[in-house]
Design an enzyme around this catalytic site. Structure first.
Site, short mmCIF file in Angstrom:
data_model
loop_
_atom_site.label_atom_id
_atom_site.label_comp_id
_atom_site.label_asym_id
_atom_site.label_seq_id
_atom_site.Cartn_x
_atom_site.Cartn_y
_atom_site.Cartn_z
N ASP A 127 13.52 33.69 31.46
CA ASP A 127 14.08 34.75 30.63
C ASP A 127 12.99 35.04 29.60
O ASP A 127 12.81 34.27 28.65
CB ASP A 127 15.37 34.29 29.95
CG ASP A 127 16.02 35.38 29.10
OD1 ASP A 127 15.31 36.35 28.75
OD2 ASP A 127 17.21 35.27 28.78
N HIS A 128 12.27 36.13 29.78
CA HIS A 128 11.06 36.33 28.98
C HIS A 128 11.37 36.46 27.49
O HIS A 128 10.50 36.24 26.65
CB HIS A 128 10.29 37.56 29.47
CG HIS A 128 10.93 38.87 29.15
ND1 HIS A 128 11.87 39.46 29.97
CD2 HIS A 128 10.78 39.71 28.09
CE1 HIS A 128 12.26 40.60 29.43
NE2 HIS A 128 11.62 40.78 28.28
N HIS A 175 19.68 37.77 28.14
CA HIS A 175 18.99 37.89 26.84
C HIS A 175 19.93 37.69 25.66
O HIS A 175 19.67 36.87 24.77
CB HIS A 175 18.34 39.28 26.72
CG HIS A 175 17.32 39.57 27.75
ND1 HIS A 175 16.58 38.60 28.37
CD2 HIS A 175 16.89 40.76 28.28
CE1 HIS A 175 15.75 39.16 29.24
NE2 HIS A 175 15.92 40.46 29.20
#
Length: 545
Positions: free
Chosen positions: A236-237, A299
């Site tokens: 999950d960047h 996110h």
């Protein structure tokens, strides 16, 4: 396809004012020494075990599936170069691309070179590129082609011999989710997922991790049949962003906030990810997924967990995950989803001075699509710290501007010894963590207006990363790719976190599936009126961004 000459470019000077240690790390990478050794040599009084030194990856190969995609070209390939430029990759590091292209090594090198020149964060240096180029290889083939994966296994064995990578492989699946199972099965069939003694094999999976709880279970079963859980890195960047990591620093390195970080002082929390763009060329991916699955499930729920969790015993992966899982497990949905959620689709409008089409007019989108491009939900956390404090999450496309932030809004003072006119425009105190694009923190509080009268007005105190630190922030993928190669998992969601997130979102998605068409909202606005009504029923409003 005929071979092309290796890409080359004239050497460019380092950026003016670059820190001496950065130049040292680049020099050490080229010379074949580790950053630790180079720093120790430059300063013999500095202990090479100093934890302030950069972490450097050991010998390894990064195998990238999906090298022709936008993610690879804009983020992954530039991030690999930037790591090399900072001296954080070993001299023998190798990069292998796998795709359905009739390419040779130099063709993939050309694509990598162009991606680096266009999108790298750090200055281009010819000596760094040459070293990286020596380790670039390409294997053509389909994901279902046994022969192509047999060739990949042979290529990796040869790289181990020639570049000393020791059988350490990281497989990055930058491919559509439907291809995850077949790639993992091929890695299992060829034995590439089995790490010989003294080496490691890791698989990196991009979100989404399934499209609901059931599919997340199925994907996990396939992946864990080939790799142990400790070798599975779900990216999950957002968790790699400096400002997201700073949430933990803000909360646990400062005694200023902990006494008021609870239901006794916090009125509510707003977590927003707004985009000013439409779906672009992602119709094939986005339609049927929607804003909630694309952003909220991963996110925003991860941001909620970081904001609401108790302090961990350490920042090791197990401790962080344990506290985040407690929060996600304690999340409760409102009883009335119709009144406490909102969804919308962007319609035609004006964005950045240009006329833009609505979602249903985008190329590749069915005119009767019920996929939402805006989603807002209200959640509560059933524990002693947060009971009764609503958390409002919202995300959308074609909104007024691009911004991601976490706003902790505090309760009003219990007593104001001022007249009503003195504080007429006084709002609530707030601490706002700006994730992007202007990374930093803003604190909003009341202050006296200069003059003879006692007039109190809201003011802001601002911290900006770019003004407070000389160091430039690395891209999220730099940090995450390095963590994969080092084997450091704190910033990667565990399967349990994924499942708990789907348990939160699935009932909302099931409810929305019965509600027909999402509410249209004009492009360039801040979403559908139902989202404002959701807040108004609680006596609150969305923050102006």
């Amino acid at each position: 396809m005929t071979d092309r000459a290796d890409p080359a470019a004239p050497e460019e000077p380092a950026a003016p004012g670059a820190p001496a240690e950065e130049a040292l790390t680049v020099a050490s990478a080229v010379a074949g020494t580790s950053t630790t050794e180079a720093v120790a040599a430059a300063n013999p009084l500095r202990d090479p075990r100093d934890k302030r030194l950069p972490r450097v990856a050991g010998p390894c190969v990064m195998v990238l599936f999906g090298v022709t995609g936008d993610l690879a070209k804009r983020k992954l390939l530039p991030a690999i170069y930037d790591l090399g430029n900072r001296g954080l990759l070993p001299p023998g590091f190798s990069l292998v691309g796998f795709a359905r292209r009739d390419w040779k090594d130099q063709d993939f090198a050309q694509l990598t070179y162009e991606a680096v020149k266009a999108h790298a964060r750090t200055p281009f240096r010819e000596e760094v590129w040459k070293q990286l180029r020596e380790g670039i290889h390409f294997v053509p083939g389909e994901f279902s082609d046994d022969g192509a994966f047999d060739a990949l296994a042979m290529a990796l064995a040869e790289i181990d011999e020639t570049r000393g990578t020791g059988g350490n492989y990281a497989f990055y699946l930058s491919v559509p989710p439907k291809f995850f199972p077949v790639v993992v099965e091929q890695l299992k069939r060829t034995g590439l997922s089995d790490a010989p003694e003294g080496s490691w094999r890791r698989v990196v999976i991009e979100k989404p991790f399934g499209h609901d709880l059931k599919s997340a279970h199925e994907l996990n079963e396939i992946t864990t049949s080939a790799f142990p859980e400790s070798s599975i890195f779900r990216i999950d960047h957002y968790l790699g962003k400096e400002t997201v990591q700073n949430i933990m620093a803000l909360r646990f390195a400062n005694n200023l906030y902990e006494p008021i970080w609870n239901r006794s002082f916090v009125d509510h929390v707003q977590i927003t990810m707004a985009e000013d763009i439409g779906i672009g060329g992602r119709a094939g991916y986005y339609d049927g997924i929607g804003a909630a699955r694309d952003v909220i499930q991963n996110h925003l729920l991860q941001l909620l967990a970081l904001v609401a969790m108790e302090d961990p015993t350490s920042f090791e992966a197990a401790s962080l995950r344990r506290e985040k899982e407690k929060v996600l497990k304690a999340v409760r949905l409102p009883a009335n989803l119709a009144l406490n959620t909102a969804r919308g689709q962007y319609a035609a409008g004006w964005q950045g001075g240009e006329k833009v089409v609505g979602y249903l007019q985008e190329e590749g989108i069915s005119p009767d699509s019920t996929t939402e491009t805006y989603a807002a939900i209200k959640l509560e956390i059933a524990n002693r710290r947060w009971a009764g404090v609503p958390f409002y999450l919202r995300t959308g496309k074609r909104l007024g501007r691009r911004v991601t932030e976490v706003a902790v809004v505090f309760q009003r003072a219990p007593h104001l010894p001022f007249s009503a006119d003195d504080t007429e425009i006084l709002g609530q105190n707030a601490l706002v963590i700006r994730v992007q694009p202007d990374e930093g923190i803003t604190v909003r509080f009341g202050s006296k207006v200069p003059g003879t009268a006692m007039e109190v007005r809201d003011v802001s105190m601002d911290f900006a990363y770019g003004e407070s630190f000389l160091e430039s922030s690395p891209e999220a993928y730099e940090r995450l790719l390095l963590d994969v190669m080092i084997g450091d998992p704190p910033l990667f969601p565990h399967q349990r976190e994924v499942e708990l997130s789907w348990k939160i979102l699935d009932p909302i998605e099931e409810f929305w599936a019965t509600q027909g068409q999402p509410e249209p909202y004009e492009s360039g606005s801040w979403g559908p009126t139902s989202a404002d009504a959701m807040m108004a029923r609680d006596g609150r409003v969305w923050r102006r961004l």
